[in-house]
Design an enzyme around this catalytic site. Structure first.
Site, short mmCIF file in Angstrom:
data_model
loop_
_atom_site.label_atom_id
_atom_site.label_comp_id
_atom_site.label_asym_id
_atom_site.label_seq_id
_atom_site.Cartn_x
_atom_site.Cartn_y
_atom_site.Cartn_z
CG ASP A 152 73.13 66.11 40.67
OD1 ASP A 152 73.65 65.64 41.70
OD2 ASP A 152 72.40 65.45 39.90
N GLY A 168 79.56 64.11 43.91
CA GLY A 168 80.05 62.78 44.26
C GLY A 168 80.74 62.10 43.08
NE ARG A 174 78.30 60.51 47.68
CZ ARG A 174 77.66 60.80 46.54
NH1 ARG A 174 78.00 60.16 45.43
NH2 ARG A 174 76.72 61.70 46.50
CG HIS A 195 79.53 66.86 49.14
ND1 HIS A 195 78.65 66.98 48.09
CD2 HIS A 195 79.31 65.63 49.68
CE1 HIS A 195 77.91 65.87 48.01
NE2 HIS A 195 78.31 65.04 48.96
CD1 TRP A 206 66.36 65.22 55.46
CD2 TRP A 206 68.12 65.23 56.84
NE1 TRP A 206 66.47 66.49 56.01
CE2 TRP A 206 67.54 66.52 56.86
CE3 TRP A 206 69.26 65.00 57.63
CZ2 TRP A 206 68.04 67.56 57.64
CZ3 TRP A 206 69.76 66.04 58.40
CH2 TRP A 206 69.16 67.31 58.40
NE ARG A 213 72.75 62.44 48.64
CZ ARG A 213 73.36 63.10 47.69
NH1 ARG A 213 74.59 63.55 47.88
NH2 ARG A 213 72.75 63.30 46.53
CG LEU A 264 73.62 87.51 43.95
CD1 LEU A 264 72.96 87.36 42.58
CD2 LEU A 264 74.86 86.62 44.03
NE ARG A 308 67.23 62.38 39.28
CZ ARG A 308 68.10 61.57 38.68
NH1 ARG A 308 67.85 61.05 37.51
NH2 ARG A 308 69.25 61.26 39.28
CD GLU A 336 62.70 79.27 28.18
OE1 GLU A 336 63.21 78.34 27.52
OE2 GLU A 336 61.54 79.69 27.98
C1 IPE Z 1 69.31 67.22 44.01
O1 IPE Z 1 70.34 66.35 43.72
C2 IPE Z 1 69.55 67.88 45.34
C3 IPE Z 1 70.68 68.82 45.39
C4 IPE Z 1 71.46 69.15 44.40
C5 IPE Z 1 70.91 69.42 46.68
P1 IPE Z 1 70.26 64.78 44.08
O2 IPE Z 1 71.55 64.20 43.63
O3 IPE Z 1 69.90 64.61 45.50
O4 IPE Z 1 69.05 64.31 43.19
P2 IPE Z 1 68.67 62.85 42.64
O5 IPE Z 1 68.63 61.93 43.82
O6 IPE Z 1 69.76 62.45 41.69
O7 IPE Z 1 67.37 63.04 41.96
C1 IPE Z 2 75.13 67.35 44.64
O1 IPE Z 2 76.02 66.35 44.32
C2 IPE Z 2 75.21 67.77 46.08
C3 IPE Z 2 74.09 67.32 46.92
C4 IPE Z 2 73.06 66.67 46.52
C5 IPE Z 2 74.16 67.64 48.33
P1 IPE Z 2 75.71 64.82 44.61
O2 IPE Z 2 76.20 64.50 45.98
O3 IPE Z 2 74.31 64.50 44.35
O4 IPE Z 2 76.66 64.11 43.56
P2 IPE Z 2 76.29 62.85 42.64
O5 IPE Z 2 75.03 63.23 41.93
O6 IPE Z 2 76.10 61.70 43.57
O7 IPE Z 2 77.44 62.73 41.74
MG MG Z 3 73.27 63.92 42.74
#
Ligand code: IPE
Ligand code: IPE
Ligand code: MG
Length: 239
Positions: free
Chosen positions: A17, A20, A30, A34, A66, A68, A128, A190, A203
């Site tokens: 996570d 972005g 963003r 990625h 989806w 987004r 792996l 979360r 854990e």
């Molecule tokens: C969880 O991250 C999904 C992935 C890392 C692929 P999100 O950024 O989508 O989760 P929320 O919306 O903050 O809970």
């Molecule tokens: C995780 O980064 C990648 C995916 C969920 C695909 P995010 O795109 O959720 O980045 P933030 O959480 O918005 O910074």
């Molecule tokens: Mg995120």
């Protein structure tokens, strides 16, 4: 005395996570986050392998992602092609075994092709297990497993009283051990619908670094912390 092998993390799951926010902090779109994040998949897979992890399950795209913008979703769907285009030969050489969990059939055909090709090229490898969760949702996985189980009951292939281990055979992670350690990057605390069944006794570690900033050193620290923890699985210490 506990054997050190028992303390080791066999199955590591990561919620990658913060791509972005990482990009935004640098004044970039963003999508740049990625791209950096996808390159980090290679770095961390290699590091995890070298640190003795056997299964690495990475959350690449959730069933909720989806929602987004079309532009961001399209970009994310092209990333497996970018990642494997650059690194599949190296993954093959390193003996990685690629697999996927998620509703892969609903992905664009081109994305499916790239992923299936990576799975095919690594199918005989025993190193792996790099497992990519794409169009994955833990609730969906359990519902689909329940549907398959119900069909088997209706067709008389299995009875009504099954064990947890039997139910696990219907999950997308069939054949894999349950998760030992779950790491989420970027400070969010979360689960976001990830591996709901498989993390029953995992854990958890929530680190402040965003995914592009998550280095092998941070991973090493996380695994060291994990090995220092006392996992009781509902029992009592030292029994
Ligand atoms: C969880 O991250 C999904 C992935 C890392 C692929 P999100 O950024 O989508 O989760 P929320 O919306 O903050 O809970
Ligand atoms: C995780 O980064 C990648 C995916 C969920 C695909 P995010 O795109 O959720 O980045 P933030 O959480 O918005 O910074
Ligand atoms: Mg995120």
């Amino acid at each position: 005395m506990e054997k050190t092998e028992e303390k080791k993390c066999r199955h590591l799951a990561i919620i990658m996570d913060g791509n972005g926010r990482w990009a935004k902090a640098q004044g970039k779109p963003r999508t740049a986050g990625h791209l950096a994040g996808s390159d980090n998949v290679r770095t961390i897979a290699i590091a995890a392998d070298e640190l003795g992890v056997k299964y690495l399950t990475l959350y690449a795209f959730s069933t909720e992602n989806w929602k987004r913008s079309e532009n961001e979703v399209n970009y994310l769907m092209k990333l497996p092609g970018v990642l494997f285009g650059k690194y599949i030969d190296e993954f093959v050489e390193r003996g990685f075994h690629l697999s996927m969990i998620g509703e892969v059939d609903a992905l664009p055909k081109e994305t499916q092709k790239v992923l299936n090709n990576a799975v095919e090229r690594t199918k005989n490898n025993t190193g792996l297990n790099l497992n990519i969760a794409i169009n994955y949702g833990g609730q969906r996985e359990i519902v689909l497993a329940a549907e398959k189980y119900a069909k088997d009951v209706l067709d008389g292939r299995i009875g009504l009283d099954i064990t947890n281990e039997q139910f696990e055979q219907y999950l997308m992670t069939k054949g894999m051990p349950n998760v030992d350690l779950l790491i989420r990057t970027s400070g969010e605390m979360r689960i976001s619908n990830y591996l709901l069944w498989q993390i029953a006794y995992a854990e958890m570690e929530f680190v402040p670094e965003s995914w592009p900033e998550f280095t092998p050193e941070v991973l090493d620290r996380c695994l060291a912390e994990f090995e220092g923890r006392d996992r009781r699985f509902g029992g009592v210490k030292n029994e």
